[in-house]
Design an enzyme around this catalytic site. Structure first.
Site, mmCIF file in Angstrom:
data_model
loop_
_atom_site.group_PDB
_atom_site.id
_atom_site.type_symbol
_atom_site.label_atom_id
_atom_site.label_comp_id
_atom_site.label_asym_id
_atom_site.label_seq_id
_atom_site.Cartn_x
_atom_site.Cartn_y
_atom_site.Cartn_z
ATOM 1 N N GLY A 10 -11.436 -4.038 6.420
ATOM 2 C CA GLY A 10 -11.319 -5.030 5.346
ATOM 3 C C GLY A 10 -11.393 -6.434 5.936
ATOM 4 N N ARG A 72 -16.638 -0.337 6.679
ATOM 5 C CA ARG A 72 -15.705 0.667 7.207
ATOM 6 C C ARG A 72 -16.489 1.814 7.857
ATOM 7 N NH1 ARG A 72 -10.587 -0.714 5.625
ATOM 8 N NH2 ARG A 72 -10.393 -1.940 3.714
ATOM 9 N N ASP A 103 -6.471 -0.917 12.725
ATOM 10 C CA ASP A 103 -6.317 0.320 13.497
ATOM 11 C C ASP A 103 -7.563 1.203 13.517
ATOM 12 O OD1 ASP A 103 -5.907 0.793 10.824
ATOM 13 O OD2 ASP A 103 -4.191 2.108 11.083
ATOM 14 N N THR A 126 -5.508 -7.833 10.595
ATOM 15 C CA THR A 126 -5.254 -7.168 9.311
ATOM 16 C C THR A 126 -4.190 -7.946 8.548
ATOM 17 O OG1 THR A 126 -4.277 -5.265 8.158
ATOM 18 C CG2 THR A 126 -3.732 -5.448 10.465
ATOM 19 N N ASP A 128 -2.310 -6.585 6.682
ATOM 20 C CA ASP A 128 -1.188 -5.646 6.548
ATOM 21 C C ASP A 128 -0.173 -5.755 7.688
ATOM 22 O OD1 ASP A 128 -2.500 -4.782 4.316
ATOM 23 O OD2 ASP A 128 -3.223 -2.916 5.184
ATOM 24 N N ASP A 130 0.112 -4.180 10.419
ATOM 25 C CA ASP A 130 0.681 -2.879 10.778
ATOM 26 C C ASP A 130 0.194 -2.339 12.127
ATOM 27 O OD1 ASP A 130 -1.899 -2.409 9.979
ATOM 28 O OD2 ASP A 130 -1.429 -0.902 8.473
ATOM 29 N N ARG A 172 -0.682 -0.337 2.881
ATOM 30 C CA ARG A 172 -0.963 1.091 2.711
ATOM 31 C C ARG A 172 0.213 1.960 3.178
ATOM 32 N NH1 ARG A 172 -5.245 4.249 2.048
ATOM 33 N NH2 ARG A 172 -6.561 2.480 1.513
HETATM 34 O O1 F6P Z 1 -7.273 -4.286 5.121
HETATM 35 C C1 F6P Z 1 -6.309 -3.370 4.719
HETATM 36 C C2 F6P Z 1 -6.226 -3.370 3.259
HETATM 37 O O2 F6P Z 1 -5.932 -4.657 2.892
HETATM 38 C C3 F6P Z 1 -5.219 -2.377 2.652
HETATM 39 O O3 F6P Z 1 -3.944 -2.901 2.429
HETATM 40 C C4 F6P Z 1 -5.895 -1.978 1.365
HETATM 41 O O4 F6P Z 1 -5.448 -0.714 0.929
HETATM 42 C C5 F6P Z 1 -7.318 -1.983 1.740
HETATM 43 O O5 F6P Z 1 -7.466 -2.998 2.702
HETATM 44 C C6 F6P Z 1 -8.277 -2.203 0.572
HETATM 45 O O6 F6P Z 1 -9.531 -2.555 1.039
HETATM 46 P P1 F6P Z 1 -10.933 -2.321 0.347
HETATM 47 O O7 F6P Z 1 -10.719 -2.357 -1.124
HETATM 48 O O8 F6P Z 1 -11.752 -3.456 0.839
HETATM 49 O O9 F6P Z 1 -11.446 -1.026 0.830
#
Ligand code: F6P
Length: 347
Positions: A10, A72, A103, A126, A128, A130, A172
């Protein structure tokens, strides 16, 4: 030396600040060439690239998103993926590969180093927060800032209408954004994936607050929270069952379910705000620009020192090199002490 850079997973505020710092230092200080790989690992597999130089990366410090694009894509998903990565690295004559990601992206960088001897270096990104091994990832501060501002704004309208407001934030498996923005915004309940609370207990807190004369409440919930009931029933809310190449289903929507439950069990009118990608978009805070720049400078130095299989990390006030393997070995979750501190202000 030709240094490849990619951004994966992301997007996140501060990515461009890292790209700028690595390029400026690698080209300007060390006389290397820098190649931008487009759209994460896909750019390497498909040799979709462009050359980067200090001129191309000027004026992007404060720009959100990533000028390289992201995806991704997981090279290990396909049996032939690692072979294709090796072939691309040879063809493009890359002497080093800097992966900027969370990660998943850094897990690939770690495996490419360990299993195929590729000269990878990682930069932790990130919203997040995490990733293990680093005190903070860049992008997190911006996300917390945006979520806090949203909570502040929801506060005044919640109070005017005597409503419960549920704010769903990203996260997440770790509730860092929820706990930090919840503390900063004075949330009355914070719910994170690490520490389950029954919906009945959440509603009791809201009812007790109303009984004390505070007829409005702010409830912050991480998207990855599993709803739980006293009966033992549990439910995870996905916005789509479809999984990405790393096997993650799309989250989102737990706030809507929780809002309905709160309204039903407390009798208090409830509204829900899902912040979603607003938390990831736009300009980085000054804190994230500085952290991202420091990470980029350190990553360039690590290329010069051939510190392969390592990741830049913030440890206290210092930027250090740590093992990529250590960083991706486990998720950095919210410590119980921090959550318990936030809990002192619930209700
Ligand atoms: O980058 C991590 C994150 O922000 C998570 O918290 C979230 O679940 C995910 O990305 C959503 O990303 P996308 O909608 O771009 O796949």
């Amino acid at each position: 030396m030709n240094v490849g850079i990619l951004t994966g997973g992301g997007d996140c505020p501060g990515l461009n600040a890292v790209i700028r710092a690595i390029t400026k230092i690698c080209v300007g200080e060390y006389g290397y060439q820098v190649t931008g790989l487009h759209n994460g690992w896909r750019g390497l597999l498909e040799k979709d690239i462009s050359s980067l130089d200090p001129e191309k990366v000027s004026d992007i410090l404060n720009l959100g998103g990533t000028i390289l694009g992201t995806s991704r894509t997981n090279p290990f998903k396909d049996e032939k993926g690692p072979e294709r990565v090796l072939a691309s690295i040879r063809e493009l004559n890359l002497g080093a590969l800097v992966a900027i990601g969370g990660d998943d992206t850094l897990g690939v960088a770690s495996r490419l180093y360990k299993e195929y001897g590729i000269n990878t270096i990682g930069v932790p990104k990130t919203i997040d927060n995490d990733l293990s091994g680093t005190d903070y990832t860049f992008g997190f501060d911006t996300a917390v800032h945006i979520a806090t501002e949203a909570i502040d704004r929801l506060h005044t309208t919640a109070e005017s209408h005597n409503r419960a407001m549920v704010v769903e934030v990203m996260g997440r498996t770790a509730g860092w954004i929820a706990v930090m923005s919840g503390i900063a915004g004075g949330a009355n309940v914070i719910i994170i994936p690490e520490i389950p609370i029954n919906v009945e207990d959440i509603c009791d807190l809201i009812k007790q607050r109303a009984a004390k004369g505070k007829k409005f409440s702010i409830v912050v919930v991480s998207e990855g929270v599993k709803l739980a009931w006293r009966s033992g029933r549990e439910k995870t809310v996905f916005s789509s069952e479809e999984t990405d190449e790393f096997g993650h289903a799309r989250l989102g929507g737990v706030g809507n379910e929780l809002g309905k439950i709160i309204e039903k069990l407390t009798g208090i009118e409830t509204r829900v705000t899902i912040l979603g990608h607003i938390q990831r978009g736009g300009t980085p805070t000054s804190h994230d620009r500085i952290l991202a720049t420091r990470y980029g400078v350190k990553a360039a130095e690590m290329v010069k020192n051939s510190q392969w299989g390592m990741m830049v990390a913030l440890k206290g006030d210092d930027i250090k090199a740590i093992s990529l393997d250590e960083a991706v070995s486990k998720t950095k979750t919210v410590p119980l002490e921090l959550y318990n501190m936030a809990k002192m202000f619930f209700g």
